[in-house]
Design an enzyme around this catalytic site. Structure first.
Site, PDB file in Angstrom:
ATOM      1  N   GLU A  38       0.857  -1.200   0.000  1.00 19.77           N
ATOM      2  CA  GLU A  38       0.000   0.000   0.000  1.00 19.77           C
ATOM      3  C   GLU A  38       0.894   1.252   0.000  1.00 19.77           C
ATOM      4  O   GLU A  38       1.980   1.252   0.582  1.00 19.77           O
ATOM      5  CB  GLU A  38      -0.828  -0.047   1.303  1.00 19.77           C
ATOM      6  N   LYS A 109      -9.307   2.644  -1.849  1.00 12.57           N
ATOM      7  CA  LYS A 109      -9.583   1.973  -0.570  1.00 12.57           C
ATOM      8  C   LYS A 109     -10.914   2.428   0.025  1.00 12.57           C
ATOM      9  O   LYS A 109     -11.175   3.633   0.132  1.00 12.57           O
ATOM     10  CB  LYS A 109      -8.440   2.264   0.394  1.00 12.57           C
ATOM     11  N   CYS A 142      -5.097  -3.293   2.582  1.00 11.73           N
ATOM     12  CA  CYS A 142      -4.802  -3.360   4.015  1.00 11.73           C
ATOM     13  C   CYS A 142      -6.046  -3.548   4.875  1.00 11.73           C
ATOM     14  O   CYS A 142      -6.651  -4.595   4.856  1.00 11.73           O
ATOM     15  CB  CYS A 142      -3.979  -2.147   4.443  1.00 11.73           C
TER      16      CYS A 142
END
Ligand code: ACM
Length: 269
Positions: A38, A109, A142
């Site tokens: 990330e 995200k 994540c």
């Protein structure tokens, strides 16, 4: 097919250095699909929006994406990596999925962690599944791991592999991703960063532990907590097509979705 992760130590707010380090790793690896952490262009623990603006890059014209596309085409290697994305005055914590022809698809995200919401807007599209190197490849970033719906949606969209670019700060994800892989009968590839970073979120430690997991819960490669490492694993994609748990009952045929409708009920959140 051969899948790989790159675990490395980005330098906060130094995209040129991060780009050249990533280029070295990508040049050295031989695989069909490679996953990077990330925010690999940027580092994680920002102190100001100014820092984010100065490192985040345009998804079409940015230098990191350009380098990833060049390498994907030259090496005929699909590339997945996290990066700080800037579109006008809005920044996103994004992942690029790049096929061997250099075509790019962006995922932003959905579940922002801790201070991230000070810097980034959340995405507004579900996680995608793309054809990369002949495989059906999904992605989430994540902290998205903590929402089992994410892996399930990708698997229902026929993902065979879930890529998981990460800047993990807890020790839960390596175990959780084994379970995500088993309950969906997919392969997972987590690429985490390492090192420490001082910033608005305090002094953060990123405990590496990048890994590849199989639909049967094996972990054919797992990195240490502190070193930069690349691993390449040969996987048999067809294992992700058998949705029976340990050869017994088909997990997907056993679902009872009409009993799960509360999951989509916003009034209880
Ligand atoms: C995280 O989502 N980077 C912890």
């Amino acid at each position: 097919m051969r899948v790989a992760y790159i675990q490395f130590h980005p330098t906060l707010n130094n995209p040129e250095r991060n780009r050249s380090r990533l280029e070295q790793f990508l040049t050295a690896v031989t695989a069909d699909l490679v996953v990077m952490p990330e925010l690999a262009n940027a580092g994680y623990n920002f102190s100001s929006m100014q820092e984010v603006f100065s490192t985040a890059e345009d998804a079409e014209k940015g230098a990191t994406i350009a380098m990833w596309r060049d390498i994907a085409r030259q090496k005929r290697m699909a590339v997945v990596g996290g990066f700080a994305e800037r579109q006008g005055d809005t920044c996103y914590n994004s992942a690029a999925l790049i096929d061997r022809e250099g075509n790019v698809h962006i995922y932003r995200k959905l579940h922002l962690f801790g201070e991230e919401s000070r810097w980034f807007s959340a995405g507004d599209e579900p996680p995608p599944v793309m054809t990369l190197a002949g495989a059906q490849v999904g992605v989430f970033i994540c902290f998205d791991w903590a929402f089992p719906e994410m892996a399930r949606i990708l698997a229902l969209k026929n993902a065979e592999i879930i890529c998981h670019p990460s800047n993990v700060v807890t020790r839960f994800p390596p175990q959780a991703m084994v379970v995500r892989g088993v309950e969906n009968r997919v392969f997972t590839i987590t690429a985490n960063r390492i090192g420490r970073e001082e910033g608005a979120a305090g002094n953060l430690y990123f405990p590496g532990t990048s890994q590849v997991t199989t639909p049967d819960g094996e972990v054919p490669a797992r990195a240490g907590e502190t070193g930069e490492e690349t691993a390449v694993v040969e996987i048999q994609l067809s294992r992700a097509h058998d949705k029976r748990l340990a050869g017994y009952t088909d997990l997907f045929a056993s679902r009872v979705p009409e009993m799960y409708t509360d999951l989509a009920d916003h009034t209880n959140s």
